[in-house]
Enzyme design. Structure first.
Site, PDB file in Angstrom:
ATOM      1  N   PRO A  98      46.474 -38.557  -3.115  1.00 15.00           N
ATOM      2  CA  PRO A  98      46.610 -37.812  -4.364  1.00 15.00           C
ATOM      3  C   PRO A  98      46.973 -36.361  -4.039  1.00 15.00           C
ATOM      4  CG  PRO A  98      44.322 -38.555  -4.029  1.00 15.00           C
ATOM      5  CD  PRO A  98      45.116 -39.011  -2.843  1.00 15.00           C
ATOM      6  N   GLY A 100      47.109 -32.323  -4.518  1.00 15.71           N
ATOM      7  CA  GLY A 100      46.283 -31.273  -5.118  1.00 15.71           C
ATOM      8  C   GLY A 100      44.861 -31.716  -5.398  1.00 15.71           C
ATOM      9  N   LEU A 103      42.366 -33.181  -0.688  1.00 14.53           N
ATOM     10  CA  LEU A 103      42.344 -34.123   0.432  1.00 14.53           C
ATOM     11  C   LEU A 103      43.418 -33.802   1.476  1.00 14.53           C
ATOM     12  CD1 LEU A 103      41.646 -37.417  -1.547  1.00 14.53           C
ATOM     13  CD2 LEU A 103      40.021 -35.870  -0.448  1.00 14.53           C
ATOM     14  N   ALA A 107      48.547 -29.752   3.828  1.00 10.69           N
ATOM     15  CA  ALA A 107      48.577 -29.712   5.300  1.00 10.69           C
ATOM     16  C   ALA A 107      49.260 -30.954   5.856  1.00 10.69           C
ATOM     17  CB  ALA A 107      47.162 -29.603   5.855  1.00 10.69           C
ATOM     18  N   ASP A 149      42.838 -27.303   8.028  1.00 22.37           N
ATOM     19  CA  ASP A 149      43.516 -28.479   7.466  1.00 22.37           C
ATOM     20  C   ASP A 149      44.671 -28.950   8.353  1.00 22.37           C
ATOM     21  OD1 ASP A 149      41.727 -28.163   5.432  1.00 22.37           O
ATOM     22  OD2 ASP A 149      43.189 -28.083   3.814  1.00 22.37           O
TER      23      ASP A 149
HETATM   24  O1  PMV Z   1      42.721 -26.835   0.410  1.00 27.66           O
HETATM   25  P1  PMV Z   1      41.396 -27.476   0.697  1.00 27.66           P
HETATM   26  O2  PMV Z   1      40.749 -28.041  -0.510  1.00 27.66           O
HETATM   27  O3  PMV Z   1      41.470 -28.441   1.814  1.00 27.66           O
HETATM   28  O4  PMV Z   1      40.400 -26.310   1.204  1.00 27.66           O
HETATM   29  C1  PMV Z   1      40.606 -25.667   2.416  1.00 27.66           C
HETATM   30  C2  PMV Z   1      39.338 -25.219   3.035  1.00 27.66           C
HETATM   31  C3  PMV Z   1      38.922 -23.797   2.768  1.00 27.66           C
HETATM   32  O5  PMV Z   1      37.912 -23.526   3.730  1.00 27.66           O
HETATM   33  C4  PMV Z   1      38.323 -23.641   1.387  1.00 27.66           C
HETATM   34  C5  PMV Z   1      40.069 -22.805   2.939  1.00 27.66           C
HETATM   35  C6  PMV Z   1      40.566 -22.638   4.370  1.00 27.66           C
HETATM   36  O6  PMV Z   1      41.628 -22.027   4.523  1.00 27.66           O
HETATM   37  O7  PMV Z   1      39.898 -23.065   5.312  1.00 27.66           O
END
Ligand code: PMV
Length: 321
Positions: A98, A100, A103, A107, A149
């Site tokens: 999915p 946004g 998950l 990245a 990520d």
């Molecule tokens: O984009 P997400 O939901 O995977 O969040 C990333 C993790 C955070 O620690 C909130 C931001 C980061 O850059 O590490």
């Protein structure tokens, strides 16, 4: 959203393919932005990319024919330029994740694009390079991403990640779980951008460092100890850490009513622990199960309440390459 023109160039010279898995953060999200460790694992769901010559490029299309947002297309162009490729390229994206939903879709897309572009350029793409190139895309969604990520999407498996700071380089430790790690990923259905929680938290911390810094440190300690528990196979320990982390993340203001209620319901269903995963403010919750059978029970119970969810096994078998 514009539609893809029908004159898509087929594979040939300068073409390439790549894929990468999505991810969950088990412990340490947000704290990792401030130099604390985070524990993250790859999912088996992936994003696939094909790159081919197209005079109208740079352009990025989903297999549905939808065009990607302009800033994503320009990040793709910047990645191609860094590899010495011209702008006349089209990327076609197919996703099992999915988008946004917290998950790791941005990245995973970045790593998959990096792999496809490196293949098109005839260059090797080891995980460190894929994660570095993926940061072009991460900056579009995150602003100043920690890098956790792309690191886990590029490496696969389970990692304890600490970002580079000052003269200290980024640290990535690959972990082998002492027992199979079964989780339930449950979606709130609320789409959110990572910047929407990361930037306001940065502003709150700037104003009151004495209040926020100990909470962020505690999240980092939960992640550090969680990595040890994971290697020992101590799932009960890990479950308590999930619950504690969710409480702190809620106090930091990055949860929401839907995530709090979802985690409470998953605990009532028998999860060893439950927490938001990723940036919060919507996106997904992560529940820890005792084993595969309990993960399936958690899945059935959540589905019966109308929650979109899936059971997953995290670990070395969720490979990246
Ligand atoms: O984009 P997400 O939901 O995977 O969040 C990333 C993790 C955070 O620690 C909130 C931001 C980061 O850059 O590490």
């Amino acid at each position: 959203m514009s539609r893809a023109p029908s004159s898509a160039a087929g594979p040939g010279a300068g073409s390439g393919q790549g894929s990468a898995p999505g991810k969950v953060i088990l412990l340490g999200e947000h704290a990792v932005v401030y130099g604390h460790p985070a524990l993250a694992g790859a999912l088996s769901q992936r994003i696939f990319v094909e790159v081919a010559a197209d005079a109208a490029g740079p352009c990025v299309y989903l297999t549905s024919g939808e065009s990607a947002p302009a800033e994503l297309v320009s990040a793709f162009g910047a990645m191609a330029a860094e590899l010495g490729l011209g702008a006349s390229l089209r990327a076609t994206v197919r996703t099992e994740l999915p988008l946004g939903g917290g998950l790791g879709s941005s990245a995973a897309l970045g790593v998959a694009l990096a792999r496809a572009l490196c293949e098109a350029a005839g260059q090797p793409c080891p995980p460190g390079r894929a994660a570095y190139l993926a940061l072009h895309l991460e900056r579009v969604f995150h602003g100043a991403p920690s890098g956790v990520d792309p690191a886990v999407c590029a490496l696969g498996g389970l990692i304890l990640f600490t970002r580079a700071q000052g003269s200290a380089p980024e640290a990535v430790v690959t972990l082998a779980p002492g027992r199979p790690l079964h989780v339930l990923v449950a979606l709130t259905g609320i789409a959110r951008g990572t910047r929407r929680t990361v930037l306001p938290l940065a502003a709150r911390r700037e104003e009151r460092p004495a209040l926020y810094d100990p909470l962020l440190s505690a999240l980092g300690e939960l992640a550090r100890g969680g990595a040890d528990a994971l290697v020992r196979g101590d799932l009960a320990d890990l479950g308590v850490r999930f619950d504690a982390a969710h409480g702190i993340l809620a106090a930091l203001g990055v949860s929401c009513t839907e995530l709090d209620e979802l985690c409470a319901a998953l605990r009532r269903d028998g999860a060893l622990g439950a927490k938001l995963t990723g940036a919060g403010g919507g996106g997904a919750a992560l529940a820890l199960a005792q084993d595969a059978a309990q993960a399936r029970v958690l899945e059935q119970k959540a589905r019966a309440r109308g929650v979109q969810c899936f059971a997953a096994r995290l670990g070395p078998e969720a490979q990246s390459g």
